[in-house]
Design a protein around this motif. Structure first.
Motif, PDB file in Angstrom:
ATOM      1  N   PHE A 110       0.846  -1.202   0.000  1.00 27.45           N
ATOM      2  CA  PHE A 110       0.000   0.000   0.000  1.00 27.45           C
ATOM      3  C   PHE A 110       0.878   1.248   0.000  1.00 27.45           C
ATOM      4  N   THR A 111       1.875   1.304   0.881  1.00 24.30           N
ATOM      5  CA  THR A 111       2.880   2.357   0.868  1.00 24.30           C
ATOM      6  C   THR A 111       4.239   1.736   1.150  1.00 24.30           C
ATOM      7  N   TYR A 112       5.299   2.451   0.790  1.00 19.39           N
ATOM      8  CA  TYR A 112       6.650   1.914   0.933  1.00 19.39           C
ATOM      9  C   TYR A 112       7.583   3.048   1.371  1.00 19.39           C
ATOM     10  N   GLY A 113       8.877   2.714   1.545  1.00 18.11           N
ATOM     11  CA  GLY A 113       9.832   3.731   1.961  1.00 18.11           C
ATOM     12  C   GLY A 113       9.685   4.106   3.417  1.00 18.11           C
ATOM     13  N   HIS A 114       9.443   3.101   4.280  1.00 19.36           N
ATOM     14  CA  HIS A 114       9.288   3.351   5.717  1.00 19.36           C
ATOM     15  C   HIS A 114      10.462   2.765   6.490  1.00 19.36           C
ATOM     16  N   ARG A 115      10.656   3.307   7.701  1.00 14.94           N
ATOM     17  CA  ARG A 115      11.740   2.835   8.555  1.00 14.94           C
ATOM     18  C   ARG A 115      11.261   1.768   9.537  1.00 14.94           C
ATOM     19  N   ASN A 116      10.303   2.115  10.383  1.00 16.58           N
ATOM     20  CA  ASN A 116       9.787   1.142  11.350  1.00 16.58           C
ATOM     21  C   ASN A 116       8.456   1.650  11.878  1.00 16.58           C
ATOM     22  N   VAL A 117       7.394   1.320  11.173  1.00 22.86           N
ATOM     23  CA  VAL A 117       6.049   1.789  11.544  1.00 22.86           C
ATOM     24  C   VAL A 117       5.447   0.816  12.553  1.00 22.86           C
ATOM     25  N   GLN A 118       5.134   1.315  13.744  1.00 24.67           N
ATOM     26  CA  GLN A 118       4.460   0.484  14.750  1.00 24.67           C
ATOM     27  C   GLN A 118       3.087   1.013  15.122  1.00 24.67           C
ATOM     28  N   GLY A 119       2.677   2.124  14.547  1.00 24.17           N
ATOM     29  CA  GLY A 119       1.360   2.664  14.855  1.00 24.17           C
ATOM     30  C   GLY A 119       0.595   3.017  13.601  1.00 24.17           C
TER      31      GLY A 119
END
Length: 424
Positions: free
Chosen positions: A232-241
């Protein structure tokens, strides 16, 4: 030993902070008076919770497994990790190490008819290990689970053999699982300290994935050509919320920063979060283990603006169309974890605001800033109007915050407690 208690704490009023740091922000509005009770204590690294309408609470413990607390206060263990004791059944492939283990949990919106529960966990079914999203069936008397189906496999995991100079094995897994109001299941994942993962079109780390209950991609994910259609989306570091804005249903995330800048971002289908820790990007040179996510070291004396310019969380220079963050925690990295939108008139001026659990990680792991922030995100999702901090009678590493069916906010802390926070 896990216990259920009803200890009453004192009332407090939330304390407004951050107004001076938010240039042009509106004055803080009156916060509701709050009370707190301890729902459970003595847990081992609890990670997430999910509720049935009657208040039945499913919860995960990172190194133990999945259990359920009944409205009576009784607890039924359901599924144990490898080596965990006291469970009616164990999954021998599930293990914990570092930040990895049994993490997010979610119930199907049609649970009463299909009995589906979704759990995200680390598995050794393939070497050297990976993260998986599993679907299981909860039996009628809430004493066990069966019919495991692994909906998503091969989500990157950082193995023990890694010689990465920052962090230990099992780092940066993401791990939050939530159904959106659109009926699809969202899963957040992390970059596992691997420079190529966040922008990779095929590796599922550093992403927000969106699927149906059978693991099929949502039809309008809008992933770029050549990308895994579940992205759905990309280019993230560490999404926990991740939570969904009342009225519009737009997904909004809170993401761990490196040496700076935890970010709140409103997501758009196919969007790029702009995190790219590869060497030789944006004028950077070589980095340890080909991961520039901590360069330069925060403790070298740079101020937050200098650090962000060198290693931005959202790299607009390289990705000018990246999704812009609404808030960056005033340029600080403090382990922002879970988040939920507060709903219901009982929250007063806080109704519709984004409550963020912050674990308060400081230099060298020193606790700092452990708290719950209440963020008023602007209507366009590009800025914030106000940030208020709950002045709590207890501190802890707030791993998960989630609103229950009774309208209260439930806060899970790493130290082993689950609190119920309610306006009075």
């Amino acid at each position: 030993m896990r216990q259920t208690t009803t200890r009453r704490t004192t009332l407090w009023s939330a304390m407004a902070i951050g107004g001076a740091a938010l240039m042009g922000a509106a004055p803080a509005q009156a916060a509701p008076a709050l009370g707190q009770t301890t729902v459970m204590t003595g847990l081992e690294s609890p990670w997430d919770v999910a509720f049935l309408p009657d208040g039945t609470m499913f919860y995960t413990e990172k190194c133990r497994g999945l259990s359920v607390r009944l409205p009576s206060g009784d607890v039924n263990p359901l599924l144990g990790m490898s080596g965990a004791e006291g469970f009616p059944a164990a999954a021998g492939d599930l293990f914990c190490e570092g930040q990895a283990g049994m993490m997010g949990v979610e119930l199907d919106p049609e649970f009463e008819s299909n009995r589906f529960i979704y759990v995200y966990s680390t598995s050794n079914m393939t070497a050297p290990g990976e993260n998986r999203l599993m679907r299981m069936v909860v039996n009628a008397d809430l004493t066990g689970v069966s019919d495991r189906v692994d909906l998503i496999e091969g989500i990157p995991y950082k193995p023990k053999a890694s010689d990465h100079p920052f962090g230990g094995p099992g780092a940066h897994n993401g791990g939050r699982v939530r159904f959106g109001p659109d009926g699809f299941l969202y899963l957040t994942t992390g970059d596992t300290h691997n420079g190529v993962v966040p922008q990779s079109p095929t590796m599922l780390g550093g992403k927000v994935l969106r699927i149906d209950r059978d693991g099929n991609p949502a039809p309008d994910n809008n992933a770029p050509d050549g990308f895994d259609p579940r992205i759905f989306t990309y280019g993230h570091r560490n999404v926990q919320g991740i939570s969904f804005r009342p009225g519009t249903g737009q997904p909004v995330i809170i993401e761990h920063g490196p040496w700076h800048s935890d970010e709140v971002t409103a997501l758009t289908a196919g969007g790029n979060g702009g995190w790219d820790p590869r060497p030789n990007m944006g004028g950077r040179g070589d980095c340890p283990d080909n991961y520039c996510g901590y360069s330069p070291n925060q403790m070298e004396g740079m101020d937050p603006a200098q650090r962000a310019a060198f290693m931005p969380m959202t790299d607009f220079a390289t990705y000018p169309d990246a999704m812009p963050p609404a808030w960056n925690n005033n340029g600080l990295s403090q382990g922002s974890s879970s988040a939920t939108f507060l709903t219901g008139a009982q929250w007063g001026d806080w109704e519709g605001r984004f409550a963020i659990g912050i674990m308060g990680i400081g230099f060298g792991g020193t606790p700092m800033g452990m708290r719950i922030d209440v963020v008023d995100i602007a209507e366009d999702g590009l800025s914030v109007n106000d940030v208020t901090t709950m002045e709590l009678p207890t501190q802890g590493r707030f791993r998960s915050v989630r609103q229950g069916p009774d309208g209260a906010l439930y806060a899970v802390v790493d130290e082993g407690d689950i609190y119920r926070i309610v306006p009075e």
